[in-house]
Design a protein around this motif. Structure first.
Motif: not given
Length: 953
Positions: A189-203
């Motif tokens: 839905k509009v406004g939802a957030t999804i987390t993508l991790l970096t190589a250093a495990q930072e979101p």
């Protein structure tokens, strides 16, 4: 002196054209039509090859046809600012523009759908709890920052993703969007957030700001990577258990690419360039294949790397599409060459006949000029000049009309063809005319065919042609029409050579029946029969050239008509093999059964003439093969005659389809659809195979009679063999074989009486007749469940959409029409050649008391032997040509190639009776009509008009 010669030659041409305007006009019209056909043929071939190439590229999956240049993310040894700049739109757009300029001809790009950006090549797991988890496995998402999102989509809800501030590798918040299909399946839905991790495990937080709808879902922008548009439920190959998870793509703002460089999802920079086939032509396929090969691993790739970077790679499936198109073209071209050479030969012979007719009409005039000292060079020059004045403009006009009628083709093949027609007429007519007057002649002798004896040169020429024809036919039967390195013209000319030999043989045999018929007719009271046979024997209308034209035209028309009929029959058979009947109703799955109420409803529909319930169970394990031969054929009765189906060995038939039928209704369906006769009486449920009461269980010793495919029959043998199926456990005994059944496509099957099975409910319903498609689907849809409805007519329509096939088919239709037209023209020319002699004959006989009715009979009887000879010879030549060449000709490329799921077994050429009979009947009818009209016209003119003092005719 030269001025006087030119002044003398001009009045000659004008005088001749004014003296015989009808002959000049007729010659011009004939040359015009022939030049038009000659120029239109190569242009038509170019046109359908061009349309076929463009069609194949446009209809191919965008993931295969799109050109993609990609390279890994900038190296970690570079400064961060430089790495970020290389992932931003300005730099990507600059490289993309360079790639577009560097595309070698004839490859061109569809600039409206070019896309570039940064994407992750390795999906990242999304652990948000609100995302769907089928079988408890979280989805894996890809992320792409791609250009042109707002141009190729509309905003369904929310707002477009943007970059409020400059995005770098250190950014931890970006905006994105998903398509409507992705939002529906993944509950986004509009406004939802999804987390993508970096190589250093930072979101990195990806906020969904909008949901978009593609403007062109099937376009290359969305279909080059289908996950951009539609998510997919895929199998987890890393799990020891068969579990599935969702995968899809999140569309980031265009300048968000630098944020992906910090992830461990293996980001890559890419440029997707869809090809634009609008400027491609059929002959460009060889250059296109070479260019693509160069871009993939050759000098072209070096040029790409100079622009996009040393680690760039080029990938596309366009080369495979072009190669497939070239294979189909190479398979069709030899068959088309047969029609081209046939019609070309007929046209050349008819033009030569026209020259012979004109030369015969002017024989006395030129003989007089020759006897008064005219030189061959002077006479030939005058004839060439007056012929060129008429023929060359007609050839040019034919070329112009062909250019206007058939566009988008190379000009020079048509120009050469039209020029060849004009050159043939300009050279052949003066040459044939002057060669008759090498020596001055005092008078012309009779040309009596009965007393004519072939010379040694003619015998040697005929034997040479016979050897060539036999060699061509033998080569065609052994290797087909295709040859390595292109079309073999000798092989493609085999029908022409066969017709040529037949014409020469018939001309040699022609005097024999005349001699036999003249003797008994001479003893009759009337003189009409004797005079007609005597005239037929002396007439030059029965010479080799007219007969050759007729046989070539009739053979070519029969060959072309049989090709068209064979294509139609092949498509009908393929549609029947796919559907099984005129209509088919089956469940959504293989094991879904049809309720009795649906069967009754469909049976009562208007247009349904027959219903055959069938129970099909696939992949039934067969017992071990019997030792030895063991094949069962039920004594040979009821065996199918189709070849190529079910002819595998017993070792191959390890699993087969079990088909339960009602023998009576299925046998009626087989008769209605033209399938092989089905021995229904052998499946009669009696004795141990009698129908079971409802709910009763079958004993293990229950033996059912079965009709099997040849391979299954060989595996089971003649004795009862045990089977374990979902329809019950029982033994079967093969009592007959058929090569094909309507209900299943596998070649291995076993047919039993469904009344003897424990589970009798049908899984398929086969219908005959012509039910209304809408009413049929409405009746099936009203049952409350989803059932698949297939119509034979709709399946048949799938085979006529390929431009290359349709173009080749139109060429063969034109070949049939042109062959028939030239055949009728050859008859007309042969009769016109002797028209003055027949007029004189009728005038003389009328002075002796011949009535008008007797004159009509005389001319009709005189024309009958030549017409019957041509018609009978054409029938035999056409039939023999097709019978000899059919083993070497496969019509699959013309009939079925390019259609997914179609049967690709060989489709052999078969004789079409209508294509044989109609042109031959037209020859006889035209000969009779011309004779009748000529007798009528001669009866209206007085004898004084035709008879003149001193006339030697």
């Amino acid at each position: 002196m030269r001025h006087n010669d030119r002044a003398a030659s001009a009045p000659w041409i004008r005088t001749r054209l004014r003296t015989a305007p009808g002959a000049a006009t007729a010659l011009a019209v004939l040359v015009l039509v022939t030049a038009f056909l000659a120029a239109a043929f190569p242009r038509a071939v170019d046109a359908y090859e061009t349309k076929g190439l463009r069609h194949d590229i446009l209809t191919a999956d965008a993931g295969r046809s799109t050109l993609e240049v990609a390279r890994p993310q900038p190296g970690l040894e570079l400064p961060q600012a430089q790495r970020d700049d290389e992932a931003r739109s300005p730099e990507l757009a600059r490289i993309g523009a360079g790639l577009l300029k560097a595309l070698p001809a004839p490859l061109r790009a569809d600039t409206s759908s070019v896309a570039y950006g940064v994407r992750t090549s390795k999906p990242a797991v999304a652990d948000e709890p609100w995302l769907p988890r089928p079988e408890a496995v979280p989805p894996q998402l890809s992320y792409v920052a791609q250009s042109g999102l707002e141009e190729h989509a509309t905003l369904a809800s929310g707002a477009w993703p943007t970059t409020p501030r400059e995005v770098t590798s250190d950014s931890r918040e970006v905006q994105g969007a998903v398509t409507e299909e992705t939002a529906a399946e993944l509950k986004v839905k509009v406004g939802a957030t999804i987390t993508l991790l970096t190589a250093a495990q930072e979101p990195i937080t990806v906020t969904i700001t909008g949901i978009v709808a593609p403007r062109d879902p099937r376009g290359s922008y969305w279909s080059a990577d289908p996950l951009l548009r539609t998510p997919s439920l895929v199998l987890d190959t890393t799990s020891p258990f068969p579990v599935h998870y969702w995968t899809g793509t999140v569309l980031l703002a265009e300048d968000s690419g630098p944020a992906l460089l910090s992830t461990a999802a293996e980001p890559v920079l890419f440029w997707r360039i869809p090809p634009d086939p609008a400027g491609l032509t059929g002959p460009d396929d060889a250059r296109l294949t070479s260019v693509i090969a160069s871009l993939e691993s050759g000098p072209g790739l070096l040029k790409v790397r100079e622009i996009a970077g040393d680690t760039a790679v080029f990938a596309t499936g366009l080369g495979h599409i072009v190669e497939a198109n070239a294979r189909m073209r190479d398979a069709i071209s030899p068959v088309i060459a047969v029609a081209a050479l046939g019609i070309g030969s007929v046209a050349a012979v008819v033009l030569l006949m026209t020259g012979a007719l004109l030369a015969g009409r002017r024989k006395a005039e030129l003989a007089l000029m020759r006897s008064r000292g005219g030189s061959l060079r002077g006479i030939g020059g005058r004839l060439l000049a007056e012929t060129a004045v008429t023929v060359l403009p007609a050839s040019a006009l034919g070329l112009l009309l062909a250019t206007l009628a058939v566009g988008e083709a190379r000009w020079w093949p048509g120009a050469l063809a039209a020029a060849g027609v004009g050159l043939l007429v300009c050279v052949a007519l003066p040459l044939r005319t002057t060669l008759q007057h090498i020596r001055p002649t005092l008078g012309a002798g009779r040309e009596d065919m009965v007393s004519a004896r072939p010379s040694r040169r003619r015998t040697v020429a005929e034997l040479t042609l016979l050897v060539l024809a036999v060699g061509a036919v033998t080569a065609l039967r052994r290797r087909g029409t295709s040859a390595e390195g292109g079309t073999d013209l000798l092989v493609s000319a085999a029908p022409v050579l066969v017709a040529l030999i037949a014409a020469l043989v018939l001309v040699r045999l022609y005097p024999l029946p005349l001699r036999l018929a003249t003797r008994p007719v001479a003893r009759l009271r009337g003189a009409i029969g004797f005079l007609s046979l005597a005239r037929a024997g002396r007439s030059s209308a029965g010479g080799a050239l007219p007969l050759l034209a007729l046989l070539l035209a009739l053979a070519t028309a029969a060959f072309g008509g049989s090709v068209i009929a064979g294509i139609g029959d092949a498509r009908d058979d393929a549609a029947l093999a796919s559907v099984g009947a005129d209509a088919r109703i089956s469940g959504a799955s293989e094991r879904a059964t049809l309720p009795d109420e649906l069967v009754r409803t469909v049976r009562d529909l208007d247009g349904v003439t027959g219903v055959a319930p069938v129970r099909v169970e696939y992949s039934v394990n067969m017992p071990e093969a019997v030792a030895g031969d063991g094949g069962a054929n039920g004594g040979g009765a009821g065996t199918g005659t189709s070849t190529g189906s079910g002819s595998g060995s017993a070792d191959d038939a390890k699993a087969a389809a079990l088909v339960g039928i009602d023998p009576a209704s299925y046998a009626e369906l087989a008769r209605a659809t033209g399938l092989p006769a089905f021995p229904a009486a052998r499946l009669k449920a009696t004795g141990s195979s009698a129908p079971l009461p409802e709910g009763a269980k079958a004993g293990p010793d229950r033996v059912l009679p079965a009709i099997a495919s040849p391979a299954v029959a060989a595996r089971l043998g003649k004795e009862p063999r045990a089977l374990e199926t979902l329809s019950g456990d029982f033994e079967v005994q093969v009592v007959g074989t058929v090569s094909r059944v309507a209900s299943v496509s596998p070649t291995d099957f076993l047919v039993v009486n469904s009344a003897a099975l424990e589970q009798k409910a049908p899984t398929t319903l086969l219908l005959t007749g012509a039910p209304d498609p809408g009413k049929l689907r409405a009746a099936v849809g009203g049952s409350g469940k989803e059932y698949a409805v297939q119509l034979r007519s709709e399946e048949r329509a799938r085979y006529v959409n390929t431009p290359m096939q349709a173009g080749a088919e139109r060429i063969y239709l034109a070949a049939v029409a042109a062959g028939a037209g030239y055949a009728l023209l050859a008859v007309l020319l042969s009769l016109l050649q002797t028209a003055p002699e027949r007029k004189t004959l009728l005038a003389r006989l009328r002075t002796m008391g011949l009535t008008t009715e007797q004159g009509r009979k005389l001319l009709a009887f005189e024309a009958t032997p030549q017409a019957l000879l041509a018609a009978g010879g054409g029938l035999f030549t056409g039939w023999a040509t097709i019978a000899l060449l059919s083993p070497g000709i496969d019509l699959v490329p013309l009939a079925l190639a390019g259609v997914a799921g179609s049967d690709t077994s060989p489709v052999l050429l078969r004789t079409d009776l209508w294509s044989l009979a109609l042109p031959a009947a037209g020859v006889v009818a035209l000969a009779a009509a011309v004779a009748g009209v000529q007798a009528w016209w001669a009866s209206r003119r007085g004898s004084i008009t035709e008879l003149r003092a001193g006339d030697s005719r």
